[in-house]
Write a protein that holds these residues in place. Structure first.
Motif, PDB file in Angstrom:
ATOM      1  N   ASN A  32       0.828  -1.196   0.000  1.00 27.28           N
ATOM      2  CA  ASN A  32       0.000   0.000   0.000  1.00 27.28           C
ATOM      3  C   ASN A  32       0.869   1.254   0.000  1.00 27.28           C
ATOM      4  O   ASN A  32       0.909   2.001  -0.973  1.00 27.28           O
ATOM      5  CB  ASN A  32      -0.932   0.003   1.210  1.00 27.28           C
ATOM      6  CG  ASN A  32      -1.865   1.205   1.213  1.00 27.28           C
ATOM      7  OD1 ASN A  32      -2.003   1.902   0.210  1.00 27.28           O
ATOM      8  ND2 ASN A  32      -2.512   1.457   2.324  1.00 27.28           N
ATOM      9  N   VAL A  33       1.610   1.457   1.078  1.00 24.04           N
ATOM     10  CA  VAL A  33       2.408   2.671   1.201  1.00 24.04           C
ATOM     11  C   VAL A  33       3.883   2.373   0.925  1.00 24.04           C
ATOM     12  O   VAL A  33       4.421   1.380   1.400  1.00 24.04           O
ATOM     13  CB  VAL A  33       2.276   3.277   2.609  1.00 24.04           C
ATOM     14  CG1 VAL A  33       3.169   4.505   2.758  1.00 24.04           C
ATOM     15  CG2 VAL A  33       0.814   3.625   2.896  1.00 24.04           C
ATOM     16  N   MET A  34       4.501   3.242   0.143  1.00 24.59           N
ATOM     17  CA  MET A  34       5.952   3.247  -0.023  1.00 24.59           C
ATOM     18  C   MET A  34       6.419   4.666   0.268  1.00 24.59           C
ATOM     19  O   MET A  34       5.725   5.640  -0.064  1.00 24.59           O
ATOM     20  CB  MET A  34       6.361   2.822  -1.433  1.00 24.59           C
ATOM     21  CG  MET A  34       5.900   1.416  -1.794  1.00 24.59           C
ATOM     22  SD  MET A  34       6.526   0.852  -3.397  1.00 24.59           S
ATOM     23  CE  MET A  34       8.213   0.368  -2.960  1.00 24.59           C
ATOM     24  N   ALA A  35       7.573   4.771   0.891  1.00 22.69           N
ATOM     25  CA  ALA A  35       8.002   6.095   1.347  1.00 22.69           C
ATOM     26  C   ALA A  35       9.508   6.257   1.250  1.00 22.69           C
ATOM     27  O   ALA A  35      10.245   5.280   1.159  1.00 22.69           O
ATOM     28  CB  ALA A  35       7.553   6.321   2.791  1.00 22.69           C
ATOM     29  N   TRP A  36       9.925   7.505   1.275  1.00 23.88           N
ATOM     30  CA  TRP A  36      11.329   7.875   1.378  1.00 23.88           C
ATOM     31  C   TRP A  36      11.526   8.650   2.677  1.00 23.88           C
ATOM     32  O   TRP A  36      10.771   9.576   2.970  1.00 23.88           O
ATOM     33  CB  TRP A  36      11.768   8.739   0.204  1.00 23.88           C
ATOM     34  CG  TRP A  36      11.888   7.985  -1.084  1.00 23.88           C
ATOM     35  CD1 TRP A  36      10.960   7.895  -2.075  1.00 23.88           C
ATOM     36  CD2 TRP A  36      13.022   7.216  -1.518  1.00 23.88           C
ATOM     37  NE1 TRP A  36      11.437   7.111  -3.094  1.00 23.88           N
ATOM     38  CE2 TRP A  36      12.711   6.694  -2.783  1.00 23.88           C
ATOM     39  CE3 TRP A  36      14.270   6.928  -0.960  1.00 23.88           C
ATOM     40  CZ2 TRP A  36      13.588   5.880  -3.501  1.00 23.88           C
ATOM     41  CZ3 TRP A  36      15.141   6.131  -1.675  1.00 23.88           C
ATOM     42  CH2 TRP A  36      14.799   5.614  -2.936  1.00 23.88           C
ATOM     43  N   TYR A  37      12.539   8.260   3.423  1.00 30.94           N
ATOM     44  CA  TYR A  37      12.985   8.977   4.597  1.00 30.94           C
ATOM     45  C   TYR A  37      14.420   9.421   4.357  1.00 30.94           C
ATOM     46  O   TYR A  37      15.089   8.914   3.450  1.00 30.94           O
ATOM     47  CB  TYR A  37      12.943   8.069   5.836  1.00 30.94           C
ATOM     48  CG  TYR A  37      11.585   7.928   6.465  1.00 30.94           C
ATOM     49  CD1 TYR A  37      10.580   7.194   5.837  1.00 30.94           C
ATOM     50  CD2 TYR A  37      11.292   8.520   7.691  1.00 30.94           C
ATOM     51  CE1 TYR A  37       9.323   7.067   6.412  1.00 30.94           C
ATOM     52  CE2 TYR A  37      10.043   8.395   8.282  1.00 30.94           C
ATOM     53  CZ  TYR A  37       9.074   7.661   7.634  1.00 30.94           C
ATOM     54  OH  TYR A  37       7.831   7.533   8.222  1.00 30.94           O
ATOM     55  N   ARG A  38      14.893  10.332   5.165  1.00 32.96           N
ATOM     56  CA  ARG A  38      16.296  10.727   5.086  1.00 32.96           C
ATOM     57  C   ARG A  38      16.833  11.016   6.485  1.00 32.96           C
ATOM     58  O   ARG A  38      16.075  11.356   7.392  1.00 32.96           O
ATOM     59  CB  ARG A  38      16.494  11.941   4.181  1.00 32.96           C
ATOM     60  CG  ARG A  38      15.902  13.248   4.717  1.00 32.96           C
ATOM     61  CD  ARG A  38      16.048  14.349   3.675  1.00 32.96           C
ATOM     62  NE  ARG A  38      15.507  15.615   4.142  1.00 32.96           N
ATOM     63  CZ  ARG A  38      15.396  16.702   3.377  1.00 32.96           C
ATOM     64  NH1 ARG A  38      15.782  16.675   2.108  1.00 32.96           N
ATOM     65  NH2 ARG A  38      14.905  17.815   3.885  1.00 32.96           N
ATOM     66  N   GLN A  39      18.136  10.855   6.609  1.00 32.51           N
ATOM     67  CA  GLN A  39      18.799  11.131   7.874  1.00 32.51           C
ATOM     68  C   GLN A  39      20.110  11.842   7.609  1.00 32.51           C
ATOM     69  O   GLN A  39      21.005  11.283   6.961  1.00 32.51           O
ATOM     70  CB  GLN A  39      19.037   9.845   8.663  1.00 32.51           C
ATOM     71  CG  GLN A  39      19.547  10.087  10.068  1.00 32.51           C
ATOM     72  CD  GLN A  39      19.473   8.848  10.939  1.00 32.51           C
ATOM     73  OE1 GLN A  39      19.377   7.721  10.439  1.00 32.51           O
ATOM     74  NE2 GLN A  39      19.493   9.051  12.244  1.00 32.51           N
TER      75      GLN A  39
END
Length: 112
Positions: A32-39
């Motif tokens: 359902n959900v795909m996402a990008w995170y960053r650090q």
């Protein structure tokens, strides 16, 4: 198990563009959900953008108007087009599929 493999990071000058790609493989059923995170160094990991299978998107305020998230459901791939990059976009970018699957990350470095 779901494996996420990111690609597309690199070094770019401020104002430039990069496109990140993430492909999911393994035990995948209708993600359902795909996402990008960053650090960034010394900072907490933060959401950059997410997209639902139906196309609904969410963006962090800091990237609205500059980044575009898209996906190919048939290929279980999510893309992040990053334009007008700024020095403060420098970070390791991670692909994420809730609730437990993270990619290894890809480094994005923007030189000022």
């Amino acid at each position: 198990q779901v494996q996420l493999v990111e690609s597309g990071g690199g070094l770019v000058q401020a104002g430039g563009s990069l496109r990140l790609s993430c492909t999911a493989s393994g035990s995948i059923f209708n993600i359902n959900v795909m996402a990008w995170y960053r650090q960034a160094p010394g900072k907490q990991r933060e959401l950059v953008a997410s997209i639902r299978s139906g196309g609904n998107t969410v963006y962090a305020d800091s990237v609205k108007g500059r980044f575009t998230i898209s996906r190919d459901n048939a290929k279980n791939t999510v893309l992040l087009q990053m334009n007008s990059l700024k020095f403060e976009d420098t970070a390791v970018y991670y692909c994420y599929v809730p609730l437990a699957y993270w990619g290894k990350g890809t480094q994005v470095t923007v030189s000022s």
